[in-house]
Design an enzyme around this catalytic site. Structure first.
Site, PDB file in Angstrom:
ATOM      1  N   MET A   1      32.787  51.461  30.344  1.00  0.00           N
ATOM      2  CA  MET A   1      33.331  51.049  31.415  1.00  0.00           C
ATOM      3  C   MET A   1      32.871  49.473  31.774  1.00  0.00           C
ATOM      4  SD  MET A   1      33.620  52.633  35.235  1.00  0.00           S
ATOM      5  CE  MET A   1      34.796  54.150  34.436  1.00  0.00           C
ATOM      6  N   SER A 306      38.959  48.740  40.596  1.00  0.00           N
ATOM      7  CA  SER A 306      39.304  47.962  39.042  1.00  0.00           C
ATOM      8  C   SER A 306      38.132  48.418  38.337  1.00  0.00           C
ATOM      9  CB  SER A 306      38.979  46.449  39.239  1.00  0.00           C
ATOM     10  OG  SER A 306      37.349  46.273  39.363  1.00  0.00           O
ATOM     11  N   ASP A 307      38.414  48.619  37.000  1.00  0.00           N
ATOM     12  CA  ASP A 307      37.613  48.928  36.051  1.00  0.00           C
ATOM     13  C   ASP A 307      36.427  47.706  36.195  1.00  0.00           C
ATOM     14  OD1 ASP A 307      35.913  50.007  34.037  1.00  0.00           O
ATOM     15  OD2 ASP A 307      37.589  50.287  32.656  1.00  0.00           O
ATOM     16  N   CYS A 308      35.199  47.940  35.610  1.00  0.00           N
ATOM     17  CA  CYS A 308      34.228  47.071  35.916  1.00  0.00           C
ATOM     18  C   CYS A 308      34.216  45.788  35.414  1.00  0.00           C
ATOM     19  CB  CYS A 308      32.840  47.844  35.525  1.00  0.00           C
ATOM     20  SG  CYS A 308      32.381  49.202  36.165  1.00  0.00           S
TER      21      CYS A 308
END
Length: 792
Positions: A1, A306-308
């Site tokens: 991630m 958000s994803d990272c």
């Protein structure tokens, strides 16, 4: 991630961790000085409390909330909060929100999701979600975890090389959807039923205890990820950070989106995570149409993360915008509420100054964030006096949770081959045993990705010693990569001295993981040579045990008589060794089924970047998953053997279903349909049907299951439909019902599927609209086939 985070991000994380992990954690609304704010008033609605809180914040304080490491607001008595915790199949310390550096040093490690999915047991799935939630709340009470977790992963396992396919419930949208719903329901609110007892045999699926309507209290917050069409890490010249997933409207409607729609509509998930990749040219975290569809059409009540650093990729990797400020503005306006990382914190003020985004749009994001925190009770005072205050260290690694993990591994392990009934082994006939392979005595990868610190660390070898004291071990290869035959000689010598031999081969996290896709579908390097060398040296046919989440081409073993049995254990978690031993020696009858197709090595020639699900023979494209794949298979989706035999009989099912009555009489389209005549009408669009007509079309398929063998066992019933091919892109077959039932030897049980034609007998057309094909639909259960005519 996590993308490579900036130094600023790491400094944020470090300071937050120092403040967060405290045996007596700080909390908002502490009396007497900070408890009189309206947002602390539990008699007010969540919305009013959230509005009050936002109204009290300055703009810099608001911007400080837009990171997963939300800043403190000392003047209001609000401490920092870490949004990023992980709980894919047990509490994991991949994110900064969970720490095992405290009085609690471990948590129950359940099997990787792909293994639990192979059980095809809804009650088991919900039980796992519930047990993980109990441990999460207990960790929170101890100051070692947060309340918001970024699981489950409900992307469809589209390509067998995907390094994160192991994290998913497999390749079928229905199975993925139902897993997501059950996990989220269990995770967000514990039920009063005994989940372990109900998971041992009968599926026990029920719909009469749905969670709240999306506005009520939460035990923990679950997050459906990664939205959407995300299933590529690093392949060829593509990476997940810059990949543009080109997806047809047809595939979007009936493959990629259904799990997310179900997770929101039925599971009531309180978080949605947008992915790194672009979808048809627009970064997923900037797709306002898709994110607002979730809120408006699906009724999503929660926050979008958000994803990272996926907001950063909009500009830095994908070049979709001309500046960082535009990337932040596009994400916020699209509906993203929080950024994993510090990109929004660093660029939002400039975006406002340049007129790219407004403070009112920031307020909207904060309302979504604070509403979830309020539902979690974060602003209700001291958590040690709250609803879950009694949960503590004794609720982690409990005997019931470890037994549930064992049951999940038992039910998920799949028997793929068993020539001449080699298994189960009879204890009294096994004088000595050998287990060969680098994974045979290695605990580090038993759980797969997103594994925390397991309660116990027992290997396959140590668990087999409990059954046969004279059990020997040799690695054969120094590691799973197996690039040298140097250890073969020792392994062959150990083999020759044993009565029965088990070879452990397959994959670990050096071969498939986040940010790493496979190139080949074969066993790594010289593993095949190791297997065949051991098989040639063994006195009796060997037992091949396969690890890993992705399929491998083991055609050589499937056809080799010297390999008597093949067992897939995936990543079985901390109790996997015990579960395997019980199955090998007949203390548990295997009943797992593969939740994904196993393709031959030749499939690796198909471009992983091709997102099309349907086959296109004109360009030599074979399609993907059991629903559309037209090529050869090593093992089919749903494959799984048992030590006993089961017979089916359909007891009742309709042979005809009339649809003309469910189209409104005053519909102009109905007149058009009637004018076409019976012979020309090929399908009906769902939007032509009258409101609530889908419910009236439902029907039951009732059948019996008899265990004709000598051993009790649980069995997964899988009902498929084959539609008339009256339009392009109709699936080869489609799973429309599944249930796991327990049947004693020589006994019979009855089961029933409720079929909703609008869901189960429909397909997306080439413009992404759901239609019901008219004509004969075949309902297939094992070797049985029942014809149902859908007529207008």
């Amino acid at each position: 991630m996590n993308l490579q985070l900036t130094l600023t991000s790491l400094l944020f994380f470090t300071s937050a961790i120092a403040e967060t992990f405290d045996s007596n954690p700080k909390f908002p609304c502490q009396p007497p000085q900070h408890s009189s704010y309206p947002f602390c008033n539990v008699s007010l609605s969540t919305t009013k409390r959230a509005l009050s809180l936002v109204s009290l914040l300055t703009l810099p304080e608001k911007i400080g909330q837009l990171s997963n490491t939300a800043a403190s607001v000392p003047r209001l008595g609000i401490p920092p909060y870490e949004w990023w915790s992980e709980s894919l199949h047990g509490l994991a310390d991949n994110g900064p929100g969970v720490s095992f550096n405290g009085s609690i040093s471990s948590a129950t490690s359940f099997p990787q999701v792909i293994v639990s999915a192979a059980a095809f047991n809804r009650t088991l799935w919900r039980g796992i979600g519930s047990a993980v939630a109990v441990e999460g709340r207990a960790m929170y009470n101890g100051g070692q975890a947060g309340l918001t977790y970024w699981a489950p992963n409900i992307n469809v396992f589209r390509d067998p090389r995907w390094g994160r396919g192991q994290e998913t419930p497999g390749e079928d949208p229905k199975v993925v959807s139902e897993y997501g719903v059950e996990f989220v329901r269990g995770f967000q609110e514990v039920k009063k039923t005994n989940v372990l007892k109900s998971s041992l045999g009968h599926d026990g699926h029920d719909d009469d205890d749905d969670d709240d309507d999306g506005e009520g209290k939460l035990m923990l917050s679950a997050c459906c990820k990664h939205f959407t069409a995300y299933d590529l890490e690093k392949w060829g010249n593509f990476t997940r950070y810059d990949f543009n997933a080109v997806v047809t409207e047809q595939d979007m409607e009936d493959t990629y989106q259904p799990p997310f729609q179900s997770c929101i509509e039925d599971g009531k998930a309180s978080c949605l995570m947008c992915s790194y990749n672009a979808v048809n040219g627009v970064p997923a975290c900037a797709r306002q149409d898709l994110l607002q569809k979730a809120r408006v059409d699906w009724g999503f009540k929660g926050y979008i993360t958000s994803d990272c650093d996926a907001v950063a990729t909009i500009f830095d990797y994908q070049g979709y915008t001309n500046s960082a400020e535009e990337a932040v503005a596009d994400a916020i306006k699209a509906g993203v509420d929080i950024n994993c990382g510090t990109y929004m914190v660093r660029h939002t003020q400039a975006a406002i100054d340049k007129g790219k985004v407004s403070e009112e749009q920031i307020d909207r994001a904060l309302l979504n964030l604070f509403a979830v925190q309020l539902r979690l009770g974060l602003f209700d005072g001291n958590p040690k006096q709250g609803r879950y205050a009694k949960l503590g260290a004794n609720d982690i690694c409990s005997s019931s949770h470890r037994e549930l993990a064992l049951e999940a591994a038992r039910q998920g392990i799949v028997l793929l081959k068993n020539d001449h009934k080699l298994l189960p082994l009879k204890k009294r006939h096994v004088s000595s045993l050998a287990i060969i392979g680098p994974m045979a005595n290695n605990i580090s990868s038993m759980g797969g990705t997103y594994t925390g610190k397991p309660c116990q660390r027992k290997t396959l070898f140590t668990e087999l010693l409990e059954y046969v004291k004279k059990t020997s071990y040799a690695s054969g290869c120094s590691d799973v990569a197996c690039d040298s035959p140097a250890g073969f000689k020792e392994a062959v010598a150990v083999t020759k001295g044993a009565d029965f031999v088990i070879v452990v081969a397959g994959l670990d996290l050096t071969q498939e993981t986040e940010d790493k896709d496979r190139v080949s579908l074969s066993l790594p390097e010289k593993q095949r040579d190791l297997v065949t060398s051991i098989a040639a040296a063994s006195k009796k046919p060997v037992i091949l045990v396969l690890t890993g989440g992705g399929p491998v081409d083991v055609t050589f073993a499937k056809t080799d008589p010297r390999i008597g049995s093949i067992v897939w254990i995936g990543y079985p978690g901390e109790t996997g060794g015990r579960a395997l031993a019980e199955i090998l020696f007949g203390d548990f009858n295997p009943g797992g089924r593969l939740p994904m197709t196993w393709y031959p090595q030749s499939f690796s020639e198909v471009a992983m970047s091709d997102m099309h699900m349907r086959a296109d023979l004109a360009r030599g494209y074979p399609g993907r998953t059991y629903r559309f794949y037209t090529g050869p298979e090593v093992y089919k989706f749903g494959t799984g053997l048992s030590y006993t035999e089961f017979d089916y009989e359909i007891l009742s099912a309709p042979t005809r279903l009339g649809l003309s009555e469910v189209i409104p009489q005053d519909s102009s389209h109905k007149k058009l349909l009637l004018q076409k005549g019976k012979g020309e009408l090929r399908y009906l669009q769902l939007n032509d049907l009258a409101v609530d007509s889908c419910e009236s079309l439902r029907f039951n398929v009732r059948f019996s299951v008899r265990n004709t063998g000598e051993m009790d066992g649980s069995h997964v019933l899988m009902l498929y439909s084959r539609m008339p091919k009256v339009l392009s892109g109709v699936p080869e077959r489609q799973l429309i019902g599944f249930e796991r039932v327990h049947v004693r030897s020589s006994e019979m049980v009855e089961a029933e599927f409720v079929i909703d034609p609008c869901k189960h007998l429909s397909v997306a057309n080439d413009v992404g609209k759901r239609v019901i094909p008219l004509g004969v639909h075949d309902l297939v259960l094992g070797d049985l086939q029942h014809s149902l005519s859908l007529e207008f």
